[in-house]
Design a protein around this motif. Structure first.
Motif, PDB file in Angstrom:
ATOM      1  N   ALA A  83      25.882  12.673  -1.540  1.00 37.36           N
ATOM      2  CA  ALA A  83      26.466  12.278  -0.028  1.00 37.36           C
ATOM      3  C   ALA A  83      25.492  13.319   0.941  1.00 37.36           C
ATOM      4  N   ARG A  84      25.120  14.422   0.773  1.00 39.93           N
ATOM      5  CA  ARG A  84      24.485  15.516   1.584  1.00 39.93           C
ATOM      6  C   ARG A  84      23.114  14.794   1.593  1.00 39.93           C
ATOM      7  N   SER A  85      22.632  14.271   0.853  1.00 37.88           N
ATOM      8  CA  SER A  85      21.371  13.714   1.075  1.00 37.88           C
ATOM      9  C   SER A  85      21.103  12.719   2.045  1.00 37.88           C
ATOM     10  N   ARG A  86      22.307  12.051   2.585  1.00 42.31           N
ATOM     11  CA  ARG A  86      22.378  10.903   3.681  1.00 42.31           C
ATOM     12  C   ARG A  86      22.269  11.744   4.978  1.00 42.31           C
ATOM     13  N   PHE A  87      22.707  12.869   5.004  1.00 42.41           N
ATOM     14  CA  PHE A  87      22.706  13.585   6.499  1.00 42.41           C
ATOM     15  C   PHE A  87      21.611  14.411   6.655  1.00 42.41           C
ATOM     16  N   ALA A  88      21.525  14.713   7.882  1.00 46.94           N
ATOM     17  CA  ALA A  88      20.296  15.753   8.226  1.00 46.94           C
ATOM     18  C   ALA A  88      20.865  16.508   9.434  1.00 46.94           C
ATOM     19  N   PRO A  89      22.096  17.434   9.273  1.00 48.57           N
ATOM     20  CA  PRO A  89      22.406  18.308  10.360  1.00 48.57           C
ATOM     21  C   PRO A  89      21.386  18.904  11.057  1.00 48.57           C
ATOM     22  N   LEU A  90      21.462  19.212  12.370  1.00 49.23           N
ATOM     23  CA  LEU A  90      20.275  19.660  13.250  1.00 49.23           C
ATOM     24  C   LEU A  90      19.970  21.050  12.878  1.00 49.23           C
ATOM     25  N   GLN A  91      20.919  21.873  12.560  1.00 55.68           N
ATOM     26  CA  GLN A  91      20.904  23.318  12.266  1.00 55.68           C
ATOM     27  C   GLN A  91      19.974  23.255  10.667  1.00 55.68           C
ATOM     28  N   GLY A  92      20.106  22.374   9.968  1.00 53.82           N
ATOM     29  CA  GLY A  92      19.244  22.473   8.786  1.00 53.82           C
ATOM     30  C   GLY A  92      17.932  22.142   9.419  1.00 53.82           C
ATOM     31  N   LEU A  93      17.767  21.730  10.289  1.00 57.77           N
ATOM     32  CA  LEU A  93      16.210  21.153  10.748  1.00 57.77           C
ATOM     33  C   LEU A  93      15.573  22.209  11.726  1.00 57.77           C
ATOM     34  N   VAL A  94      16.493  22.720  12.412  1.00 61.71           N
ATOM     35  CA  VAL A  94      16.097  23.788  13.359  1.00 61.71           C
ATOM     36  C   VAL A  94      16.928  25.309  12.936  1.00 61.71           C
ATOM     37  N   PRO A  95      16.520  26.053  12.167  1.00 60.77           N
ATOM     38  CA  PRO A  95      17.651  26.970  11.773  1.00 60.77           C
ATOM     39  C   PRO A  95      17.917  28.121  12.959  1.00 60.77           C
ATOM     40  N   ASP A  96      17.077  28.297  14.106  1.00 61.04           N
ATOM     41  CA  ASP A  96      17.698  29.060  14.992  1.00 61.04           C
ATOM     42  C   ASP A  96      18.138  28.069  16.424  1.00 61.04           C
TER      43      ASP A  96
END
Ligand code: SF4
Ligand code: SF4
Length: 504
Positions: free
Chosen positions: A183-196
């Motif tokens: 299920a997690r592989s279907r989402f890309a939360p922004l903080q995961g993409l831009v840690p800061d």
């Protein structure tokens, strides 16, 4: 240059959200475009036209957190303070008359530009998602009342997938480590993409891009004061007398009907996670049906809609009218088998033309689910049954065999596909299938692909969807027992005989 007023309202109580949306609409009605950002404490945010009983796992939501309804249609969401909600309200302008799918992609553009500003290759995925490498970053929703457009973007900064799976009734993985990973592989939360990621800077960036897209100048203002309104309670109306559903490219649409005296409709309701931009359309349809005869449901819907395509993404005039016909068909079934039975029986006609009588007359096979066999039965995970007399599936086998119908226990999803392919290869005209409605809704493409008309009998009791064990069920490992009404199956087959069907 005119201004786009924007603000960051911080974290709101979910009960404030309806007034917060209304404050945006009021400002736009006064001629001033406005963009606001808010976060909500933990809640379920249901779409304008959703029935919470169908969209949410109420057994989990219960007293844990409130349910709040958006003004925009579309699916329901599991929300917490890590969810950023952007609310954009626009006064009369080009978006008021734009085709709905064009409006969604046009208003998604500034959000895409803001995300791409972080070096992320975000894309718009019709009808209403922003994705990165196929994984969802944001959901987009819209509504227009008169000339005013309300556009909402819900961005996941971080996401608790386990809470999401528990909150929503989705065909998602069960709560195992593996299921959560999938299920997690279907989402890309922004903080995961831009840690800061700095939330304030993100809001300012979206405001600047939106203003630029609209030819306006961004101007920061104070957020509106939003009072509280009672949160949505799943209504305790008595269950509808007649229900029908239709899966469309725009989502599943339901029609519920409560009967008045004789064959008249006392009340009707259309619900679903559909992106209906015309906020009053479904209510107008509902009101037009009150007092009409059940048999006129389809023609009444057609008259109200006229020739103008409905302002709903992925739903056609023919879909709404067909729902009226499906309800009338279920009412017709109720006249033969009783109201309670009608809610358990549905028809599947690939070209939407066949009546229940036509389908019954063409049945060549009966398909039964393994989950209705007792957990202790050694035949549970095998095709066949020696009719030991200890369960309803045995009765069903007896009823089908007495009529020389092929009868098959479906033991897992791949088996179903193989059986359907085999039936198709043999030129089967129709089949009688027993399965839960959730399975039909979520795996209907197996039936669409086979293209064989069918009569479906719903099962009750614990289904793997209510128990969140759908993956186990597809693999033939579901351990709970579903209830199959063999008596009703017998009455359906008797009706078939009365129609003079020859044994296949
Ligand atoms: S009737 Fe068939 S399916 Fe039911 S318990 Fe007996 S053998 Fe098993
Ligand atoms: S999806 Fe689960 S409950 Fe529904 S018919 Fe299949 S095994 Fe039974």
């Amino acid at each position: 240059m005119r201004n786009l007023s924007w603000h960051d309202a911080g974290t709101l109580n979910p009960a404030q959200f309806p007034a917060y949306e209304q404050a945006h609409i009021a400002q736009a009605a006064g001629g001033a475009p406005v963009l606001g950002f808010a976060r909500l404490t933990r809640c379920a945010l249901v779409g304008a036209f959703e029935d919470p009983r169908r969209a949410l796992r109420l057994s989990y939501v219960k007293d844990r957190f409130p349910i709040v309804r958006r003004l925009t249609g579309g699916g329901s969401l599991s929300v917490d303070p890590d969810t950023l909600i952007a609310v954009l309200a626009l006064p009369a302008g080009p978006y008021a008359a734009m085709a709905p799918d064009g409006l969604m992609s046009a208003l998604a553009a500034p959000f895409l530009a803001a995300i791409r500003g972080y070096g992320i290759d975000a894309a718009f995925l019709a009808p209403n998602d922003i994705v990165v490498a196929g994984r969802k970053v944001a959901s987009l929703f819209a509504r227009r009342d008169g000339a005013i457009v309300l556009f909402e973007a819900v961005l996941a900064l971080a996401l608790d997938v386990e809470e999401l799976l528990k909150t929503l009734r989705l065909p998602l993985e069960k709560l195992t480590e593996q299921g959560l990973l999938a299920a997690r592989s279907r989402f890309a939360p922004l903080q995961g993409l831009v840690p800061d990621l700095d939330r304030g800077a993100l809001c300012a960036r979206i405001a600047a891009e939106t203003a630029a897209a609209l030819g306006l100048s961004p101007h920061r203002q104070s957020p509106p004061v939003a009072g509280e309104t009672p949160c949505v309670m799943p209504d305790d109306d008595p269950p509808a007398d007649i229900q029908a559903f239709l899966k469309t490219p725009g989502g599943v649409l339901y029609m519920d009907v409560w009967l008045g005296p004789g064959t008249t409709i006392r009340a009707a309701r259309f619900t679903g996670g559909v992106l209906c931009l015309d906020g009053g359309l479904l209510v107008r349809l509902q009101e037009s049906l009150v007092g009409t005869g059940m048999a006129q449901a389809e023609s009444t819907v057609l008259v109200v809609l006229g020739n103008t395509p409905p302002d709903i993404i992925g739903v056609e005039i023919a879909d709404l009218a067909y729902l009226g016909r499906l309800c009338a068909a279920r009412f017709h079934i109720s006249r033969h088998l009783g109201l309670a039975a009608a809610t358990q029986i549905s028809t599947f006609s690939p070209d939407r033309t066949a009546s229940i009588e036509t389908l019954l007359g063409r049945i060549d096979a009966v398909l039964l689910p393994y989950c209705a066999k007792p957990a202790w039965c050694k035949w549970r995970h095998r095709d066949g049954c020696p009719e030991c007399g200890r369960c309803a599936v045995g009765e069903a086998y007896g009823l089908a065999r007495a009529r020389h119908l092929a009868v098959i226990t479906i033991t897992r999803y791949e088996h179903l596909r193989a059986v359907l392919a085999d039936l198709k290869g043999r030129g089967a005209r129709a089949f009688l299938g027993v399965c839960c409605t959730d399975f039909f809704l979520k795996r209907d493409y197996a039936f669409i692909e086979a293209g064989i008309p069918a009569v479906f009998l719903d099962i009750g009791g614990d289904t793997c969807y209510t128990l969140r064990q759908e993956e186990a069920a597809y693999a033939g490992r579901f351990e709970a027992e579903a209830f199959m009404d063999a008596r009703l199956l017998g009455r359906l087959l008797d009706w078939r005989e009365r129609l003079g069907a020859s044994d296949a």
